[in-house]
Design an enzyme around this catalytic site. Structure first.
Site, short mmCIF file in Angstrom:
data_model
loop_
_atom_site.label_atom_id
_atom_site.label_comp_id
_atom_site.label_asym_id
_atom_site.label_seq_id
_atom_site.Cartn_x
_atom_site.Cartn_y
_atom_site.Cartn_z
NE ARG A 282 1.70 36.60 5.16
CZ ARG A 282 1.90 37.26 4.03
NH1 ARG A 282 2.40 36.63 3.00
NH2 ARG A 282 1.62 38.55 3.94
CB VAL A 283 7.62 29.46 6.15
CG1 VAL A 283 8.17 28.11 6.57
CG2 VAL A 283 6.73 29.30 4.93
#
Length: 505
Positions: free
Chosen positions: A365-366
């Site tokens: 999710r980064v």
């Protein structure tokens, strides 16, 4: 005093004269019952949560449940020597572990006691295992990459310093191997590595330690071991102790990488302790706070702001699934807590695709914010191309002759899959990953037989370091790839590919 007074009598009199008589408060309770590593204690009404309790035989435990009339104490050692009726004393202290540079290169238990036979550890300080996570204002954006040396991870699911990325999959699908490879890859970086084994077999822990000692920079590693045969209390505190040891380096402005292997067993230990202390069971007999214990643990991983020194703590927790069921209680809890997950698939593993990463279910999710720019430019549309290949491959199994464009996609996808395969404990440097992706994305490997791709990958680093050493050093420093560097690498790789015996055949 007579001249012939013995020395011991003189010493005793001096001690008595130097002492200050007066009342002394001693908090004392007694063991009501004990079994399975949990003691129920009465008479210590002022004990606080997680306070260390000392038994009359020298054994220690910590208060886990505070009922109005009894205390639930989880033993940390020597539970078999404690009996009902034994005296118990409150210490007023919580569980602490040693921290500092002296722990580097050592194998310790969750209390920081050495297990490697190398003597005592001269700790710089002792810190509690339960510490508050950094606040929002104390954190910074996650932008710096963590190079794991695993092509499929660095290319498709880039990790950042301060991130929490879950590694999840069935039993014996390579979860620990993937995490150990990430630790080995830090042998040339400035990251401190901490491996926490929770409830693992002795043979599994031994293999992990041997790999770190043989392939990694063990002098910058800490191995914290709570084996399956250890007391439940030691297994329960192990992840928190590992985080505290890592936070020491983070708070000094350094960078740490923590692998927790694994939180499924830690959750099972928590359930065991909760049931033994008569806490109310919930879903799958886990107590209601099982989400909270992991949330407060993993929230301690963070990238600190420059005002706090700019250090980082990256966490790679591991969780085990049954029959690939990601919707089970503990996996879903951990997926919701972390910043992404790397899912390992048992079917891919048995097909020989190792690491057996399911690129459809895995996510970071980064994402590309932390990926090295040179690696991102070399990868290009790799993830999209590979996803399309996997879909096309399923349809072509039903028969029929695909057209030229589809055949080209199938050819390229098969080479991508071959490139994503990797031997265990052999992480690649950034420059090697960039060159490998450049070769597959430029179509250089399309004409090679699949068997030749493995040979090409194995010998690529040696050839490039010998014939394009300057370009490799520039890429390794993170410099952007110029056209001249790109052309030089492609020229060397093209000549190497043409020289392979499989290519000539």
């Amino acid at each position: 005093m007579p001249r012939d007074t013995p020395d011991w009598l003189k010493a005793a009199r001096d001690t008595v004269q130097a002492s200050t008589p007066g009342p002394r408060v001693e908090r004392r309770g007694r063991v009501e019952e004990i079994g399975d590593g949990v003691a129920m204690i009465s008479g210590l009404s002022d004990v606080r949560l997680d306070e260390v309790l000392r038994f009359q035989g020298g054994q220690v435990g910590f208060a886990r449940v505070l009922d109005p009339d009894r205390i639930g104490c989880v033993m940390l050692d020597g539970a078999t020597a404690v009996e009902a009726g034994d005296a118990v004393y409150g210490t007023g202290e919580v569980v602490n572990v040693p921290v500092g540079e002296a722990l580097l290169g050592r194998i310790v238990d969750p209390l920081g006691r050495p297990m490697d036979g190398k003597g005592a550890i001269e700790a710089e300080d002792h810190l509690p295992i339960e510490r508050p996570a950094p606040s929002i204002i104390e954190r910074d954006l996650v932008t710096e990459p963590v190079q794991t040396g695993v092509v499929v991870v660095d290319t498709l699911f880039a990790l950042g310093r301060g991130q929490r990325e879950l590694i999840v999959g069935d039993h014996s699908t390579g979860k620990t191997t993937l995490a150990i490879d990430a630790l080995i890859a830090q042998r040339d970086s400035d990251m401190i590595c901490i491996y926490v084994a929770v409830g693992q077999k002795t043979s599994s822990v031994r293999r992990a330690i041997d790999a770190l000692q043989a392939e990694g920079n063990f002098a910058r590693c800490i191995v914290l071991v709570a084996e399956a045969a250890s007391a439940p209390g030691l297994q329960w505190i192990a992840p928190y102790a590992g985080m505290t040891m890592a936070e020491y380096f983070r708070d000094k402005g350094q960078h740490a990488l923590v692998v927790i292997d694994d939180l499924s067993k830690h959750a099972a230990t928590h359930r065991e302790i909760a049931l033994l202390t008569r806490q109310s069971p919930g879903r799958e007999a886990y107590p209601g706070d099982v989400f909270y214990i992991h949330a407060r643990l993993l929230e301690r991983a963070a990238k600190l702001s420059p005002a706090r020194g700019g250090g980082s703590l990256t966490a790679l927790p591991i969780a085990e699934t049954d029959a690939g069921n990601l919707s089970a209680y503990i996996p879903t809890n951990l997926i919701s807590i972390t910043d992404g997950q790397i899912v390992l698939d048992a079917a891919l593993f048995h097909q020989g695709q190792k690491p057996a990463v399911d690129v459809g279910l895995s996510v970071s999710r980064v994402g590309g914010k932390t990926q090295a720019k040179v690696l991102r430019s070399a990868a290009g549309t790799l993830r999209l191309d590979y996803a399309q290949f996997l879909e096309l491959e399923v349809f072509t199994r039903f028969g029929g002759m695909p057209d030229g464009r589809v055949r080209q996609q199938l050819t390229r996808g098969a080479r991508i899959r071959e490139v994503l395969r990797q031997q265990q404990h052999a992480p690649l440097h950034l420059a090697e990953e960039v060159a490998l992706l450049l070769a597959v994305q430029s179509g250089l490997l399309d004409a090679l037989p699949l068997k030749a791709v493995a040979t090409f990958r194995t010998g690529l680093a040696t050839v490039l370091n010998a014939e394009a050493g300057e370009a490799m050093r520039a890429l390794g420093d993170g410099a952007e790839m110029s056209e001249a560097t790109r052309d030089a690498l492609l020229d060397v790789m093209r000549r190497f590919a043409d020289s392979l015996p499989e290519a000539a055949a």
